[in-house]
Enzyme design. Structure first.
Site, PDB file in Angstrom:
ATOM      1  N   ASP A 151       0.964  -1.153   0.092  1.00 53.65           N
ATOM      2  CA  ASP A 151      -0.039   0.014  -0.040  1.00 53.65           C
ATOM      3  C   ASP A 151       0.743   1.165   0.027  1.00 53.65           C
ATOM      4  O   ASP A 151       2.225   1.201   0.407  1.00 53.65           O
ATOM      5  CB  ASP A 151      -1.071   0.208   1.224  1.00 53.65           C
ATOM      6  CG  ASP A 151      -2.098   1.116   1.173  1.00 53.65           C
ATOM      7  OD1 ASP A 151      -2.055   1.806   0.173  1.00 53.65           O
ATOM      8  OD2 ASP A 151      -3.010   0.872   1.698  1.00 53.65           O
TER       9      ASP A 151
HETATM   10  C1  BGC Z   1      -4.634   3.559  -0.131  1.00 52.99           C
HETATM   11  C2  BGC Z   1      -4.948   2.481  -1.382  1.00 52.99           C
HETATM   12  C3  BGC Z   1      -4.712   3.320  -2.311  1.00 52.99           C
HETATM   13  C4  BGC Z   1      -3.282   4.032  -2.487  1.00 52.99           C
HETATM   14  C5  BGC Z   1      -3.061   4.767  -3.809  1.00 52.99           C
HETATM   15  C6  BGC Z   1      -3.445   4.252  -0.104  1.00 52.99           C
HETATM   16  O1  BGC Z   1      -3.395   5.223   0.972  1.00 52.99           O
HETATM   17  O2  BGC Z   1      -4.935   3.036   1.192  1.00 52.99           O
HETATM   18  O3  BGC Z   1      -6.189   1.765  -1.141  1.00 52.99           O
HETATM   19  O4  BGC Z   1      -4.552   2.312  -3.639  1.00 52.99           O
HETATM   20  O5  BGC Z   1      -3.021   4.991  -1.493  1.00 52.99           O
HETATM   21  O6  BGC Z   1      -3.742   5.816  -4.015  1.00 52.99           O
END
Ligand code: BGC
Length: 768
Positions: A234
């Site tokens: 993530d």
């Molecule tokens: C979120 C993800 C997301 C990623 C990219 C993160 O903060 O938890 O779900 O895909 O950011 O935007």
């Protein structure tokens, strides 16, 4: 593994053999926020990935408010309420076509974490409180996206159920809860649909960050489920990069420049990270990069008009009719009826969540304009805003609303959660909608008996006025075409066919995590175990406001003729279940048929029942269809933590079928025989009674037991008074209980050495 993925794998391996250590390390970290590094020397392309999950959000940088226009589909709680796997597959394919048109190779979704608490800040972005439903919907979503040559990233793996301090929180849970509740949705989606990637979560799981967790990334994901794609962190979930590579984290996102690249190089040079491991990880990532890049359709265009129509159709299938007293809905718009639309959401809807999933819609439809269009003019439609953007009302706004409501034949109040109440990054503080919305509904319902409430929110809420309004529609976060979908449902153009994929509790105190949510001090303790959602309300015998699986229709359905393929089966057999469902009303409709299983006498504390199959059936008035389900071993099994495997306990299982978790009119039972009885390993710590129940150990049970019980043996009968005899029997019984529960090695000390270490070792050698 498919032939195609074998080819990519082979080509990736070939490239890996030509890469320098620096190039390998380079590939494992992103090139900025959204792309991988190209390596021109070897012709390795770069791929573009972007959120997800309910529409394309091709951002230009980390600023999420600037992204290319794309169709904003309903969010996951909405999609899940359709229970329609085919439709979700179509949504996936449409989003992928928009990815192709924007040269995006991987869509970051779907999100399938369990809704442990209704307060979870990202519940709007997740499907359900039930792993089977979430897993099957996710599999369809993935199949849809990937059918158009675009990859998915199934997220957030794993046990990511709160937003508070999400980057450091530790989710502490027992093995059975992990296996039965928090992993199966991932398992179903991965084994059925093979997403090209999985996104690991920010949090720790039992003390180990998900981004460097060998149990999750290597043992479970790769070995047990045979996941073939790559794991991406993530955004910002990497802590110790080298531990991550060792555990099976392929790609770090966003890129960290040379910060973590250097650490990988140093670790290889210091012999802490074997080159073979690095090559494996680089190879798996590269295989998907090659596949993704070669699936590009240059010059592709997406039909945004058609996608808006699809978005309206899906939103229509996801709106749940919670109440419809006196058949107030649908509103007859052909007649002369005056309709008051009340609440700012009627003109300025809340249609998606906030955070990384925020799509820049191609257009937005609102219920007011759409109803005006359906009615054929605004003369019969009144409007009052009722509250401001934060949900605050005033005496004047309430007066205006009352006036409109009084002048109309029916009042439709739009209410729910404003943006500031629900977003990625924080959890909700309360189950309630703003007080201003509740006051507005009260004010309107006092002057207008025909009041309908339309709700826009991403997760369960309380409805204190539930008994004072005649009809309620849970519209969720409908996506950009929600206005049209709401108008379709209100006017009967579309018959509601959605059901709740999450329970609506009466109050926060009734919820499984009422004593503490979110977890504080960086620790979340999943003390409720497997009992979340309906599993909890069933077990505690708590009546929810609206149960899991519930939703009304403008028609009615009747269930009959449940038959099971057999009355008794072996756990290796499959069981066919058939039943009939009939549309007994006057309009065409769709019914979501649900099958639950209940174990009659479980050996561990199991939920009262669990969803094991479902289907959505379209029926014309008077039409009847036969539904067939097939149940397999795993549907009856629980996760046995003694042997670390799925086990079926022999006995009776009830098969329950109906239209909601609390309305299951069809019932039959089946006897299941277990073929795979696990044989436990006996050790010196095993209790004496465990020898009794063990195929080889049982021969030695009398010997072990008699080390102590021998003192009760009497070679010649002794004469006793009844009272003496009673006292002796009682002593014998409690001594036996004591001995049975004793670890075998304790017999040595209790016998003061008469039973020796050697004797125990001899027995143990013979029972292996
Ligand atoms: C979120 C993800 C997301 C990623 C990219 C993160 O903060 O938890 O779900 O895909 O950011 O935007």
């Amino acid at each position: 593994m498919s032939k195609q993925s074998k080819d990519y794998k082979a080509r990736a391996q070939e490239l890996v053999s030509q890469m320098t250590l620096e190039e390998k390390a380079l590939l494992l970290s992103g090139n900025g926020a959204w792309t991988t590094h190209p390596i021109a020397r070897l012709g390795i392309p770069s791929i573009f990935m972007t959120d997800g999950p309910h529409g394309l959000r091709k951002a230009q940088g980390l600023n999420i408010s600037e992204s290319v226009p794309a169709t904003c589909f309903p969010t996951a709680s909405s999609l899940a309420s359709t229970w329609n796997t085919e439709l979700i597959q179509q949504v996936g394919a449409a989003m992928a076509r928009e990815c192709q048109a924007n040269d995006v190779q991987l869509l970051l979704g779907p999100g399938i974490n369990m809704k442990r608490s209704p307060l979870g800040g990202r519940n709007f972005e997740y499907f359900s409180e039930d792993p089977l439903l979430a897993g099957q919907l996710a599999a369809s979503y993935i199949q849809g996206v990937q059918s158009e040559g675009v990859g998915t990233s199934l997220k957030h793996f794993a046990v990511n159920n709160q937003e508070f301090e999400r980057m450091v929180n530790d989710s502490n849970l027992d093995e059975r809860t992990l296996r039965e509740i928090y992993l199966p949705a991932f398992e179903i989606a991965i084994t059925q649909a093979q997403p090209w990637s999985v996104m690991c979560a920010y949090n720790k799981v039992n003390g180990v960050y998900a981004s460097e967790n060998p149990l999750l990334l290597e043992q479970i994901l790769r070995k047990e489920w045979e996941f073939e794609g790559f794991v991406v962190s993530d955004w910002g979930a990497v802590h110790d990069r080298v531990k991550g590579v060792l555990a099976g984290l392929h790609l770090e996102m966003p890129g960290s420049g040379d910060v973590n690249r250097k650490k990988i190089i140093e670790a290889v040079n210091a012999g802490q990270l074997p080159v073979s491991r690095l090559d494996e990880v680089v190879g798996a990532l590269l295989a998907v990069v090659l596949k993704a890049s070669e699936s590009r359709r240059s010059g592709a265009r997406a039909d945004l008009e058609q996608h808006h129509v699809l978005a309206r159709q899906v939103a229509g299938e996801s709106i749940v009719l919670l109440k419809n007293e006196d058949h107030l809905l649908p509103v007859d718009v052909g007649g002369k009826k005056k309709i008051a639309l009340i609440g700012a959401f009627a003109k300025d809807p809340r249609y998606q969540g906030a955070g990384s999933s925020q799509v820049n819609p191609t257009r937005i439809s609102n219920a007011y304009d759409e109803l005006v269009a359906l009615v054929g003019g605004s003369e019969r439609i009144g409007y009052a805003s009722g509250y401001d953007s934060e949900g605050v009302t005033t005496a004047q706004l309430l007066d205006e609303a009352r006036q409109q409501a009084k002048d109309a034949d029916v009042a439709i109040v739009f209410a729910g959660l404003p943006d500031s109440h629900e977003s990625e990054g924080f959890d909700r503080a309360s189950l309630d909608i703003p007080e201003g919305h509740n006051r507005l509904i009260d004010a309107v319902s006092q002057v207008q008996p025909n009041t309908v409430v339309v709700l826009m929110n991403g997760s369960a809420i309380t409805l204190p006025w539930v008994g004072r309004v005649k009809a309620i529609l849970e519209a969720w976060l409908t996506g950009q075409a929600g206005g049209g979908a709401i108008a379709d449902i209100l006017t009967g153009k579309v018959n509601p066919s959605a059901k709740l994929a999450e329970t609506f509790p009466q109050r926060l105190e009734d919820t499984p995590t009422a004593t503490e949510f979110p977890g504080l001090n960086q620790q979340a303790y999943y003390g409720e175990g497997v009992f979340i959602g309906y599993r909890y309300y069933d077990k505690k015998n708590i009546t929810p406001l609206f149960p899991f699986g519930f939703g009304l229709s403008y028609t009615t359905f009747a269930y009959s003729d449940l038959t099971l393929g057999a009355q008794s089966i072996k756990d290796t057999d499959s069981l066919t279940v058939q039943l009939k469902v009939k549309n007994t009303g006057k309009v065409a409709g769709k019914e979501i048929v649900q099958l639950y299983i209940r174990e009659d006498r479980p050996v561990v504390s199991r939920p009262d029942k669990e969803l094991k199959a479902f289907t959505k059936v379209a029926l014309e008035p008077g039409q009847e269809k036969t539904v067939t389900f097939t149940l397999k071993r795993r549907d009856f099994a629980y996760y046995d933590t003694t042997h670390h495997r799925w086990t079926v306990n022999p006995g009776r299982f009830d098969i329950l079928v109906g239209g909601s978790s609390r309305d299951l009119p069809l019932r039959k039972h089946v006897q299941v025989e277990t073929t795979q009885v696990p044989v436990p390993k006996l050790t010196r710590e095993s209790m004496v009674k465990e020898f009794k129940n063990h195929p080889k150990g049982k021969a030695f049970y009398p010997q072990l037991k008699n080390v102590i019980m021998g003192s009760f043996e009497e070679p010649t009968p002794v004469k006793r008074t009844p009272r003496e005899e009673y006292a002796r029997k009682k002593a014998e019984m409690s001594t036996l209980v004591f001995v049975n529960d004793m670890p075998a090695y304790k017999l040595i000390a209790f016998s003061e050495g008469k039973f020796t270490e050697q004797m125990l070792n001899d027995i143990l050698a013979q029972v292996q």
